[in-house]
Design a protein around this motif. Structure first.
Motif, PDB file in Angstrom:
ATOM      1  N   GLN A  66       0.794  -1.209  -0.057  1.00 39.09           N
ATOM      2  CA  GLN A  66       0.070   0.150  -0.045  1.00 39.09           C
ATOM      3  C   GLN A  66       0.785   1.348  -0.039  1.00 39.09           C
ATOM      4  O   GLN A  66       0.455   2.294  -0.431  1.00 39.09           O
ATOM      5  CB  GLN A  66      -0.889   0.075   1.331  1.00 39.09           C
ATOM      6  CG  GLN A  66      -1.924  -1.068   1.261  1.00 39.09           C
ATOM      7  CD  GLN A  66      -2.567  -1.013   2.581  1.00 39.09           C
ATOM      8  OE1 GLN A  66      -2.695  -0.245   3.393  1.00 39.09           O
ATOM      9  NE2 GLN A  66      -3.514  -2.232   2.636  1.00 39.09           N
ATOM     10  N   GLY A  67       2.072   1.188   0.664  1.00 42.77           N
ATOM     11  CA  GLY A  67       2.703   2.517   0.956  1.00 42.77           C
ATOM     12  C   GLY A  67       2.332   3.156   2.033  1.00 42.77           C
ATOM     13  O   GLY A  67       1.457   2.574   2.917  1.00 42.77           O
ATOM     14  N   PRO A  68       2.568   4.365   2.171  1.00 39.40           N
ATOM     15  CA  PRO A  68       1.967   5.269   3.402  1.00 39.40           C
ATOM     16  C   PRO A  68       0.385   5.584   3.666  1.00 39.40           C
ATOM     17  O   PRO A  68       0.443   6.700   3.512  1.00 39.40           O
ATOM     18  CB  PRO A  68       2.908   6.427   3.163  1.00 39.40           C
ATOM     19  CG  PRO A  68       3.011   6.750   1.838  1.00 39.40           C
ATOM     20  CD  PRO A  68       3.183   5.371   1.111  1.00 39.40           C
ATOM     21  N   SER A  69      -0.199   4.476   3.836  1.00 43.73           N
ATOM     22  CA  SER A  69      -1.738   4.612   3.527  1.00 43.73           C
ATOM     23  C   SER A  69      -2.332   4.862   5.098  1.00 43.73           C
ATOM     24  O   SER A  69      -1.496   4.559   6.033  1.00 43.73           O
ATOM     25  CB  SER A  69      -2.435   3.611   3.131  1.00 43.73           C
ATOM     26  OG  SER A  69      -2.532   2.387   4.243  1.00 43.73           O
ATOM     27  N   VAL A  70      -3.405   5.309   5.298  1.00 43.26           N
ATOM     28  CA  VAL A  70      -4.131   5.746   6.539  1.00 43.26           C
ATOM     29  C   VAL A  70      -4.079   4.458   7.260  1.00 43.26           C
ATOM     30  O   VAL A  70      -3.992   4.601   8.492  1.00 43.26           O
ATOM     31  CB  VAL A  70      -5.559   6.324   6.214  1.00 43.26           C
ATOM     32  CG1 VAL A  70      -6.429   5.403   5.616  1.00 43.26           C
ATOM     33  CG2 VAL A  70      -6.098   6.677   7.400  1.00 43.26           C
ATOM     34  N   MET A  71      -4.251   3.211   6.534  1.00 42.50           N
ATOM     35  CA  MET A  71      -4.528   1.848   7.313  1.00 42.50           C
ATOM     36  C   MET A  71      -3.281   1.446   8.193  1.00 42.50           C
ATOM     37  O   MET A  71      -3.395   1.079   9.093  1.00 42.50           O
ATOM     38  CB  MET A  71      -4.697   0.794   6.302  1.00 42.50           C
ATOM     39  CG  MET A  71      -5.385  -0.323   7.056  1.00 42.50           C
ATOM     40  SD  MET A  71      -5.685  -1.695   5.804  1.00 42.50           S
ATOM     41  CE  MET A  71      -7.485  -1.411   5.634  1.00 42.50           C
ATOM     42  N   MET A  72      -2.116   1.966   7.374  1.00 39.84           N
ATOM     43  CA  MET A  72      -0.844   1.430   8.101  1.00 39.84           C
ATOM     44  C   MET A  72      -0.250   2.634   8.966  1.00 39.84           C
ATOM     45  O   MET A  72       0.702   2.198   9.694  1.00 39.84           O
ATOM     46  CB  MET A  72       0.297   1.289   7.084  1.00 39.84           C
ATOM     47  CG  MET A  72      -0.205   0.104   6.124  1.00 39.84           C
ATOM     48  SD  MET A  72      -0.446  -1.187   7.114  1.00 39.84           S
ATOM     49  CE  MET A  72      -2.074  -1.785   6.945  1.00 39.84           C
ATOM     50  N   ALA A  73      -0.696   3.859   8.967  1.00 41.51           N
ATOM     51  CA  ALA A  73      -0.121   4.926   9.907  1.00 41.51           C
ATOM     52  C   ALA A  73      -0.468   4.678  11.694  1.00 41.51           C
ATOM     53  O   ALA A  73      -1.538   4.092  11.689  1.00 41.51           O
ATOM     54  CB  ALA A  73      -0.620   6.199   9.106  1.00 41.51           C
TER      55      ALA A  73
END
Ligand code: HEM
Length: 445
Positions: A66-73
């Motif tokens: 995903q890259g820097p997504s809201v889900m991973m932040a």
């Protein structure tokens, strides 16, 4: 650890049955805490949300795609991305996407079987629901569909899910560039996603302003400004949010609609009630967002489906960054916390006769459910950002399906076995018979 990776669903159910609502297990290097009651889940996920982060391994595995997504932040990064994205998913905005959703679903649903009453076909529900939800997400994101690439993108997404599920069960991932089995498939799938997303963003940037769509999700993300800290999404952040919306948004709803179709086929009495409501409210008219409150029984069939088969079951794993006290228990710092919605959803204390399909539990006049006992979209600050979107999409598509077709299973067709592959899916491809109905009469709003 082996038991949990072999059969996550069965293992968590068995632990709850044998040991109760809170279970502490040492799995090799991990202290694991399994939560199994609405009160405890709430106490941890809501009251102690500040002491939790997503489990690091999940972040590692999904961030690569995903890259820097809201889900991973996490932390302030998450708060900022969440503020930038939320306006695109408010109930008012989602109601505005309803037209894009029905435009996407109509041609796909219309041409499933020959256009004459009584004509029927045995339909691959995995293909159908993936195609419909992918077109829905693509239209709402970019105001276009994927055309010929849709099938490839579906395959790529299934491949990425399978690879991610395997990676989550082991402590590290070797570099994707290495010539190892499965790496070429992963690289191919990731490249395809990048190309699809980049192409749509590039096309939009080249459009004259007066011709560019203003109402889709991409338009809102491009215009988004952070009211607190100022600033907007960087290019990398924009791509990552498009990717996560695409990936989180289509497969979950596809699997939910697939289970819903199965339950309608297997429970013709409930399907008849849902169809009666749809015909009474809509006749042959295309549903709109404003119709949804008039379809409480149909909505209840979807909520009951999400109870029996919560699609995004694997996401609800957390790491405690501080010690957490809940009632008489202490969850030590660094514990891995697992919340299994299917355990809560199958608890007879909240849902009498939990194994039976009873949409009536979710009717407005039913006795209230214990707070947080139903949590297919998660709970607390990290609750699914797309929940209104998903409920709107699934209800519109379900109404359109019932308007056109009667769903049935084949004689002797067994109940599908649920398998967790990031999303909860039937272990074998599900085929259902769809029989075209007599055309209904137009009804005025
Ligand atoms: C039936 C459909 C869906 C289900 C069951 C579902 C379920 C979930 C769950 C369980 C989570 C994790 C919550 C947590 O970690 O506490 C989540 C997060 C998320 N979902 Fe969904 N989802 C669905 C559809 C969608 C759709 C349609 C979209 C977007 C269009 C979407 C976007 C997201 C995003 C961006 C997150 C991350 C939120 C965050 O970490 O702040 N989901 N979803």
């Amino acid at each position: 650890m082996q038991a949990i990776s072999r059969d996550f669903l069965g293992y968590t159910r068995q632990m709850h049955r044998e040991w109760g609502d809170i279970v502490f297990v040492q799995m090799y290097w991990e202290k694991v805490c399994l939560l199994g009651s609405p009160e405890l889940v709430r106490a941890v996920m809501v009251d102690n949300a500040a002491s939790l982060i997503r489990q690091e391994r999940a972040i590692e595995v999904f961030s690569r795609v995903q890259g820097p997504s809201v889900m991973m932040a996490e932390g302030e990064d998450w708060q900022r991305l969440h503020r930038l994205l939320m306006p695109a998913f408010s109930p008012r905005r989602v109601a505005g996407y309803a037209r894009l959703m029905v435009d996407a679903a109509t041609p796909l649903l219309d041409r499933l079987v020959p256009d004459m009453p009584g004509a029927s076909g045995l339909i691959n529900m995995d293909e159908l629901t993936a195609r419909v939800t992918m077109d829905v997400i693509c239209r709402t994101l970019f105001s276009t569909d994927l055309g010929d690439t849709a099938r490839q993108v579906t395959k790529a997404s299934h491949a990425l899910n399978e690879i991610a599920m395997q990676e989550l069960m082991v402590p590290l991932t070797l570099p994707d560039s290495w010539p190892l089995p499965g790496k070429a498939a992963k690289r191919h799938a990731m490249r395809l996603f990048d190309e699809v997303i980049d192409k749509h963003i590039a096309d939009r940037r080249q459009m004259p302003v007066d011709q560019a769509p203003q109402e889709d999700v991409l338009a809102l993300l491009l215009a988004a400004r952070d009211e607190e800290g100022g600033g907007r999404l960087s290019e990398a952040e924009l791509r990552a949010q498009c990717k996560v919306i695409f990936l989180a948004g289509f497969d979950t709803s596809a699997k939910a609609l697939q289970w819903w179709a199965w339950l309608m086929a297997a429970h013709s009495d409930k399907a008849a009630l849902a169809h009666e409501e749809v015909s009474r409210v809509l006749g042959a008219r295309t549903p709109q967002a404003e119709d949804l409150p008039q379809l409480p029984y149909l909505t209840a069939t979807i909520k009951e489906t999400l109870r029996l088969y919560p699609p995004a079951a694997g996401l609800l794993t957390r790491r405690a960054v501080k010690e957490i006290k809940v009632g008489p228990w202490t969850i030590p710092r660094r514990s891995m916390i697992i919340v299994a919605p299917w355990v809560l959803h199958n608890d007879a204390r909240s849902f009498p006769q939990p194994e039976s399909f009873r949409p009536e539990r979710f009717m407005p006049d039913a006795p209230p459910l214990p707070r947080s006992a139903w949590m297919p979209f998660g709970l607390g600050p990290r609750v699914c950002i797309g929940q209104h979107f998903a409920m709107t999409e699934m209800t519109l598509v379900a109404a359109m399906l019932l308007q056109r077709y009667e769903l049935s299973k084949e004689p002797g067709q067994p109940e599908p076995v649920a398998q967790l592959n990031l999303t909860l899916r039937p272990a074998q491809t599900l085929f259902l018979r769809m029989r075209r109905r007599e055309p209904a009469h137009e009804r005025q709003v």
